[in-house]
Enzyme design. Sequence first.
Site, mmCIF file in Angstrom:
data_model
loop_
_atom_site.group_PDB
_atom_site.id
_atom_site.type_symbol
_atom_site.label_atom_id
_atom_site.label_comp_id
_atom_site.label_asym_id
_atom_site.label_seq_id
_atom_site.Cartn_x
_atom_site.Cartn_y
_atom_site.Cartn_z
ATOM 1 N N CYS A 1 42.485 47.039 36.490
ATOM 2 C CA CYS A 1 41.039 46.915 36.639
ATOM 3 C C CYS A 1 40.360 48.208 36.202
ATOM 4 O O CYS A 1 40.886 49.297 36.421
ATOM 5 C CB CYS A 1 40.682 46.626 38.091
ATOM 6 N N HIS B 1 47.248 48.596 39.519
ATOM 7 C CA HIS B 1 45.879 48.542 40.008
ATOM 8 C C HIS B 1 45.097 49.731 39.451
ATOM 9 O O HIS B 1 45.672 50.754 39.069
ATOM 10 C CB HIS B 1 45.841 48.588 41.535
#
Length: 324
Positions: free
Chosen positions: A197, A157
């Site tokens: 991301c 992430h």
Amino acid sequence: MFNIKLVLINSILIVYYLSIDAKPIDEQLGDSSFNGTNWVVLCAGSSGWFGAGYSIQANVYHAYQFIRSNGIPDDHIIVIHTDDIAYNSYNPTPGQIIHSPNGTDVYHGVPKDYTGDDVNGYTLLGVLRGDPSLTRRGKKVINSGPNDHIFVFYVSHGVGDIILLPEYIYGEELVTTLKDMHQNKRYAKLVFYLEACFSGSMFLNKLPTNINVYAVTAANSVEEGLECYYDEQRKIWLAGCFAYHWLHNSEHSDITKLSFDDQYKYIYHQTITQINITDGKVEQHPQQFGDLSIAKLPVSQFFGSKKSMATDNLNEQIVNDYNN
């Protein structure tokens, strides 16, 4: 908590998430100017079955199988993963992990170099630096020299200027480590693939062009990353789109002739996606940073060498379309 958005495209459910073996020169099939050894670091920075924990670790497991099959031995491959999905109670095939629908097991033989609580930012940066405190614990680190090539694949992430492992690693912290490695002559060239991301924010306006590092990110600095291949039985997404496409491209090409530039264009074409959803258009654009001259090299100089395969016609078409 991360904001998860789901969208149905062509009957495929996609999720958006916040997003090591020496090879002598005479065994290399690529550029004869490479006379060092190969080192590889594969790091999955997330845990658990849900919340992309499955796909993040499966990405690394598939990458390990590919790299290992190209002749790079385990003593030069360092794998960092929490190792909590293969025998997870949600897994309908205990001990086996797939990375695509009806895919083969990618978990078998994966080293357990760093697992559980050892999966953290200190470990990743320490492995890259060759931290002696890790070697005193009997742990593997990159023990490279000035002639060597290093490939790093990190997936987890991310938010702006931060990747999670599970604690924060900031962009400046990561780039400082790479600068120190260059100053200490720990590599000739280093390639860094980063899937998360907002992954472009880790290198944007930070990574110099003169330290022999080439970085490719799954998205730019303001975009989320994509997972693909929803599995109804497992109730999770099997792969990250970025990881799936660079591995597919590598496995269906003659990697002694496939350049990083060719691979970047393939990944870009396959992952760039424009989707109209209720809150507007969502896009993902892979980016490249650092010393772009490295992109001219064959990927086999970092992934290892294997027998040539017929080049994927789709890859040739995509590269030609990109150039035009």
